[in-house]
Design an enzyme around this catalytic site. Structure first.
Site, PDB file in Angstrom:
ATOM      1  N   THR A   1      54.488  33.408  31.404  1.00  0.00           N
ATOM      2  CA  THR A   1      53.349  34.104  31.268  1.00  0.00           C
ATOM      3  C   THR A   1      52.582  33.327  30.175  1.00  0.00           C
ATOM      4  O   THR A   1      53.157  32.297  29.452  1.00  0.00           O
ATOM      5  CB  THR A   1      53.369  35.709  30.645  1.00  0.00           C
ATOM      6  OG1 THR A   1      52.162  36.060  30.880  1.00  0.00           O
ATOM      7  CG2 THR A   1      53.967  35.741  29.461  1.00  0.00           C
TER       8      THR A   1
ATOM      9  N   HIS B   1      51.676  35.306  42.029  1.00  0.00           N
ATOM     10  CA  HIS B   1      50.998  36.628  42.338  1.00  0.00           C
ATOM     11  C   HIS B   1      49.603  36.369  42.889  1.00  0.00           C
ATOM     12  O   HIS B   1      49.549  36.486  43.857  1.00  0.00           O
ATOM     13  CB  HIS B   1      50.982  37.592  40.835  1.00  0.00           C
ATOM     14  CG  HIS B   1      50.664  36.729  39.611  1.00  0.00           C
ATOM     15  ND1 HIS B   1      49.915  35.942  39.334  1.00  0.00           N
ATOM     16  CD2 HIS B   1      51.336  36.674  38.425  1.00  0.00           C
ATOM     17  CE1 HIS B   1      49.603  35.684  38.206  1.00  0.00           C
ATOM     18  NE2 HIS B   1      50.545  36.133  37.496  1.00  0.00           N
TER      19      HIS B   1
ATOM     20  N   GLY C   1      46.236  44.245  32.274  1.00  0.00           N
ATOM     21  CA  GLY C   1      46.810  44.204  33.613  1.00  0.00           C
ATOM     22  C   GLY C   1      48.269  44.849  33.399  1.00  0.00           C
ATOM     23  O   GLY C   1      48.645  45.553  34.493  1.00  0.00           O
ATOM     24  N   HIS C   2      49.358  43.955  32.800  1.00  0.00           N
ATOM     25  CA  HIS C   2      50.608  44.212  32.906  1.00  0.00           C
ATOM     26  C   HIS C   2      50.987  45.695  32.632  1.00  0.00           C
ATOM     27  O   HIS C   2      51.576  46.412  33.293  1.00  0.00           O
ATOM     28  CB  HIS C   2      51.399  43.261  31.936  1.00  0.00           C
ATOM     29  CG  HIS C   2      52.653  43.434  32.229  1.00  0.00           C
ATOM     30  ND1 HIS C   2      53.540  42.635  33.321  1.00  0.00           N
ATOM     31  CD2 HIS C   2      53.821  44.163  31.460  1.00  0.00           C
ATOM     32  CE1 HIS C   2      55.001  42.935  32.960  1.00  0.00           C
ATOM     33  NE2 HIS C   2      55.021  43.727  32.142  1.00  0.00           N
TER      34      HIS C   2
ATOM     35  N   ASN D   1      43.311  43.640  34.953  1.00  0.00           N
ATOM     36  CA  ASN D   1      43.929  42.265  35.632  1.00  0.00           C
ATOM     37  C   ASN D   1      44.906  42.614  36.973  1.00  0.00           C
ATOM     38  O   ASN D   1      45.878  43.579  36.506  1.00  0.00           O
ATOM     39  CB  ASN D   1      44.721  41.689  34.447  1.00  0.00           C
ATOM     40  CG  ASN D   1      45.406  40.464  35.056  1.00  0.00           C
ATOM     41  OD1 ASN D   1      46.102  40.219  35.935  1.00  0.00           O
ATOM     42  ND2 ASN D   1      45.134  39.356  34.274  1.00  0.00           N
TER      43      ASN D   1
ATOM     44  N   HIS E   1      46.009  40.400  26.456  1.00  0.00           N
ATOM     45  CA  HIS E   1      47.439  40.032  26.634  1.00  0.00           C
ATOM     46  C   HIS E   1      48.487  41.150  25.910  1.00  0.00           C
ATOM     47  O   HIS E   1      48.361  41.234  24.630  1.00  0.00           O
ATOM     48  CB  HIS E   1      47.931  38.682  26.059  1.00  0.00           C
ATOM     49  CG  HIS E   1      49.407  38.396  26.799  1.00  0.00           C
ATOM     50  ND1 HIS E   1      49.276  37.564  28.029  1.00  0.00           N
ATOM     51  CD2 HIS E   1      50.321  38.766  26.626  1.00  0.00           C
ATOM     52  CE1 HIS E   1      50.501  37.393  28.367  1.00  0.00           C
ATOM     53  NE2 HIS E   1      51.405  38.129  27.282  1.00  0.00           N
ATOM     54  N   ASP E   2      48.994  42.111  26.663  1.00  0.00           N
ATOM     55  CA  ASP E   2      49.861  43.103  26.149  1.00  0.00           C
ATOM     56  C   ASP E   2      49.198  44.146  25.449  1.00  0.00           C
ATOM     57  O   ASP E   2      49.831  44.818  24.738  1.00  0.00           O
ATOM     58  CB  ASP E   2      50.886  42.488  25.266  1.00  0.00           C
ATOM     59  CG  ASP E   2      52.173  41.808  25.996  1.00  0.00           C
ATOM     60  OD1 ASP E   2      52.941  41.304  25.433  1.00  0.00           O
ATOM     61  OD2 ASP E   2      52.305  41.912  27.304  1.00  0.00           O
TER      62      ASP E   2
ATOM     63  N   HIS F   1      44.593  35.684  37.485  1.00  0.00           N
ATOM     64  CA  HIS F   1      44.932  34.399  36.911  1.00  0.00           C
ATOM     65  C   HIS F   1      45.791  33.784  38.084  1.00  0.00           C
ATOM     66  O   HIS F   1      47.159  33.792  37.868  1.00  0.00           O
ATOM     67  CB  HIS F   1      45.911  34.661  35.653  1.00  0.00           C
ATOM     68  CG  HIS F   1      46.295  33.554  35.008  1.00  0.00           C
ATOM     69  ND1 HIS F   1      46.362  33.522  33.598  1.00  0.00           N
ATOM     70  CD2 HIS F   1      46.480  32.278  35.374  1.00  0.00           C
ATOM     71  CE1 HIS F   1      46.832  32.280  33.315  1.00  0.00           C
ATOM     72  NE2 HIS F   1      46.909  31.482  34.278  1.00  0.00           N
TER      73      HIS F   1
ATOM     74  N   ARG G   1      47.815  31.208  39.228  1.00  0.00           N
ATOM     75  CA  ARG G   1      48.880  30.229  38.636  1.00  0.00           C
ATOM     76  C   ARG G   1      49.009  29.069  39.834  1.00  0.00           C
ATOM     77  O   ARG G   1      48.983  29.227  41.033  1.00  0.00           O
ATOM     78  CB  ARG G   1      50.065  30.580  38.240  1.00  0.00           C
ATOM     79  CG  ARG G   1      49.681  31.775  36.838  1.00  0.00           C
ATOM     80  CD  ARG G   1      51.020  32.231  36.151  1.00  0.00           C
ATOM     81  NE  ARG G   1      50.673  33.023  35.000  1.00  0.00           N
ATOM     82  CZ  ARG G   1      50.142  32.657  33.881  1.00  0.00           C
ATOM     83  NH1 ARG G   1      50.360  31.153  33.657  1.00  0.00           N
ATOM     84  NH2 ARG G   1      50.009  33.365  32.883  1.00  0.00           N
TER      85      ARG G   1
ATOM     86  N   ARG H   1      56.671  41.225  49.680  1.00  0.00           N
ATOM     87  CA  ARG H   1      56.805  41.724  50.947  1.00  0.00           C
ATOM     88  C   ARG H   1      56.177  40.698  52.280  1.00  0.00           C
ATOM     89  O   ARG H   1      56.428  41.025  53.365  1.00  0.00           O
ATOM     90  CB  ARG H   1      56.417  43.146  51.282  1.00  0.00           C
ATOM     91  CG  ARG H   1      57.692  44.122  50.956  1.00  0.00           C
ATOM     92  CD  ARG H   1      58.930  44.083  51.823  1.00  0.00           C
ATOM     93  NE  ARG H   1      60.093  44.653  51.217  1.00  0.00           N
ATOM     94  CZ  ARG H   1      60.059  45.995  51.956  1.00  0.00           C
ATOM     95  NH1 ARG H   1      59.290  46.534  52.468  1.00  0.00           N
ATOM     96  NH2 ARG H   1      61.170  46.841  51.343  1.00  0.00           N
TER      97      ARG H   1
ATOM     98  N   GLU I   1      41.128  33.547  35.652  1.00  0.00           N
ATOM     99  CA  GLU I   1      41.842  32.869  34.330  1.00  0.00           C
ATOM    100  C   GLU I   1      42.599  31.881  34.817  1.00  0.00           C
ATOM    101  O   GLU I   1      43.165  31.812  36.090  1.00  0.00           O
ATOM    102  CB  GLU I   1      42.514  33.919  33.611  1.00  0.00           C
ATOM    103  CG  GLU I   1      41.852  35.043  33.108  1.00  0.00           C
ATOM    104  CD  GLU I   1      42.845  35.867  32.095  1.00  0.00           C
ATOM    105  OE1 GLU I   1      43.895  35.906  32.425  1.00  0.00           O
ATOM    106  OE2 GLU I   1      42.430  36.429  31.191  1.00  0.00           O
TER     107      GLU I   1
HETATM  108  C1  DXP Z   1      45.733  34.782  29.770  1.00  0.00           C
HETATM  109  C2  DXP Z   1      46.525  36.289  29.601  1.00  0.00           C
HETATM  110  O1  DXP Z   1      47.012  36.626  28.475  1.00  0.00           O
HETATM  111  C3  DXP Z   1      46.823  37.055  30.679  1.00  0.00           C
HETATM  112  O2  DXP Z   1      45.850  37.141  31.564  1.00  0.00           O
HETATM  113  C4  DXP Z   1      47.497  36.009  31.919  1.00  0.00           C
HETATM  114  O3  DXP Z   1      46.765  36.222  33.000  1.00  0.00           O
HETATM  115  C5  DXP Z   1      48.907  37.078  32.221  1.00  0.00           C
HETATM  116  O4  DXP Z   1      49.499  36.359  33.182  1.00  0.00           O
HETATM  117  P1  DXP Z   1      50.974  36.851  33.859  1.00  0.00           P
HETATM  118  O5  DXP Z   1      50.125  38.053  34.710  1.00  0.00           O
HETATM  119  O6  DXP Z   1      50.971  35.781  34.919  1.00  0.00           O
HETATM  120  O7  DXP Z   1      51.501  37.520  32.930  1.00  0.00           O
HETATM  121  N1  LIG Z   2      43.636  38.032  29.298  1.00  0.00           N
HETATM  122  C1  LIG Z   2      44.544  38.951  29.537  1.00  0.00           C
HETATM  123  C2  LIG Z   2      44.689  39.562  30.988  1.00  0.00           C
HETATM  124  O1  LIG Z   2      43.788  39.421  31.703  1.00  0.00           O
HETATM  125  C3  LIG Z   2      45.983  40.479  31.005  1.00  0.00           C
HETATM  126  O2  LIG Z   2      46.920  40.254  30.169  1.00  0.00           O
HETATM  127  P1  LIG Z   2      48.091  41.588  30.194  1.00  0.00           P
HETATM  128  O3  LIG Z   2      47.413  43.088  30.170  1.00  0.00           O
HETATM  129  O4  LIG Z   2      48.473  41.426  31.980  1.00  0.00           O
HETATM  130  O5  LIG Z   2      48.978  41.175  29.283  1.00  0.00           O
END
Ligand code: DXP
Ligand SMILES: NCC(=O)COP(=O)(O)O
Length: 246
Positions: A105, A51, A219-220, A8, A196-197, A44, A46, A19, A75
């Protein structure tokens, strides 16, 4: 069947937007992810475009064509604007997420029963465009069992609760709900995604317990881990964990 990694790119886009220039480039980090073993990338976009932006969808749809078999997953909440972006980008997969515009989120899955007709219409529109559809759901076997009525191809298990408990050393208290939800997906003939996480510490335990996961999107944590260890190195570590899970 190995679990595939979709990286992600939301947080790369977040840094870029801070920036007002194309630095860091979302496309550059998509290429690093795909060159280091990821099977796809996710964004994703939004409503507030905080982002990932709609233009990223088009750019990444073109970019993944440079990598054999690579997939784009878009997403988001299926508003008309979002669906028009997806229909223009034509990703391999669209993951429908029941987020309100102002959410910080994603924090819950669909209540399929109360949105059944809406989801049926959205899934039919995306299928007509050749897009595979996944529904973001809580780890609830009852919700998963309803998913086929929408026509969706997969469900994505929302894994924040697992991740939080794993960080506390107490994931044994919740992992069974994910196992049962995964089994329900298999019994319903649905593909199984998760996200997610998820992170380098908790992914292996999740995949060893929940069998048959087609794809994890991360991703995060990946982005934060990459600040310390390097993006390519972290992507390779995730790919190795997915491959080891079998
Ligand atoms: C659907 C999900 O759980 C994540 O993929 C979401 O896209 C996270 O979004 P943010 O990066 O905006 O937190
Ligand atoms: N669907 C989950 C995703 O794309 C990434 O979630 P995260 O790793 O950013 O919490």
């Amino acid at each position: 069947m190995p679990t595939l990694l979709s990286v992600n790119l939301n947080k790369i886009a977040l840094i870029r937007n801070s920036r007002g220039r194309d630095y860091p480039s979302v496309e550059h980090f998509a290429r690093i992810a795909l060159e280091n073993g990821a099977s796809g990338v996710t964004i994703h976009p939004r409503p507030d475009q905080r982002h990932a932006r709609n233009a990223d969808a088009m750019a990444l749809a073109a970019l993944v064509k440079d990598f054999a078999g690579a997939e784009l997953n878009i997403e988001g909440y299926p508003s008309r604007e979002f669906l028009d972006v997806v229909l223009q980008a034509r990703p391999a997969q669209c993951t429908l997420v029941p987020d309100e515009p102002g959410q910080i989120t994603s924090d819950h899955g669909w209540d399929i029963r109360s949105h059944l007709t809406f989801l049926q219409e959205v899934v039919a529109e995306l299928h007509a465009a050749g897009v595979r559809v996944s529904l973001f759901v809580d780890p609830d076997p009852a919700q998963v069992a309803l998913a086929p009525q929408t026509g969706a191809d997969r469900v994505e298990l929302y894994t924040e609760d697992y991740a939080l408990k794993h960080g506390e050393g107490s994931h044994a208290s919740v992992i069974d709900s994910y196992v049962q939800a995964g089994a329900a997906a298999s019994q319903a003939g649905l593909g199984l995604n998760a996200g997610h996480d998820l992170n380098l510490d908790n992914l292996a335990d999740f995949l060893s317990a929940v069998r048959g996961v087609n794809e994890v999107s991360i991703g995060h944590a990946l982005t934060v881990e990459a600040l310390e260890q390097g993006y390519a190195n972290v992507v390779r570590q995730y790919v190795a964990i997915c491959q080891a899970a079998g």
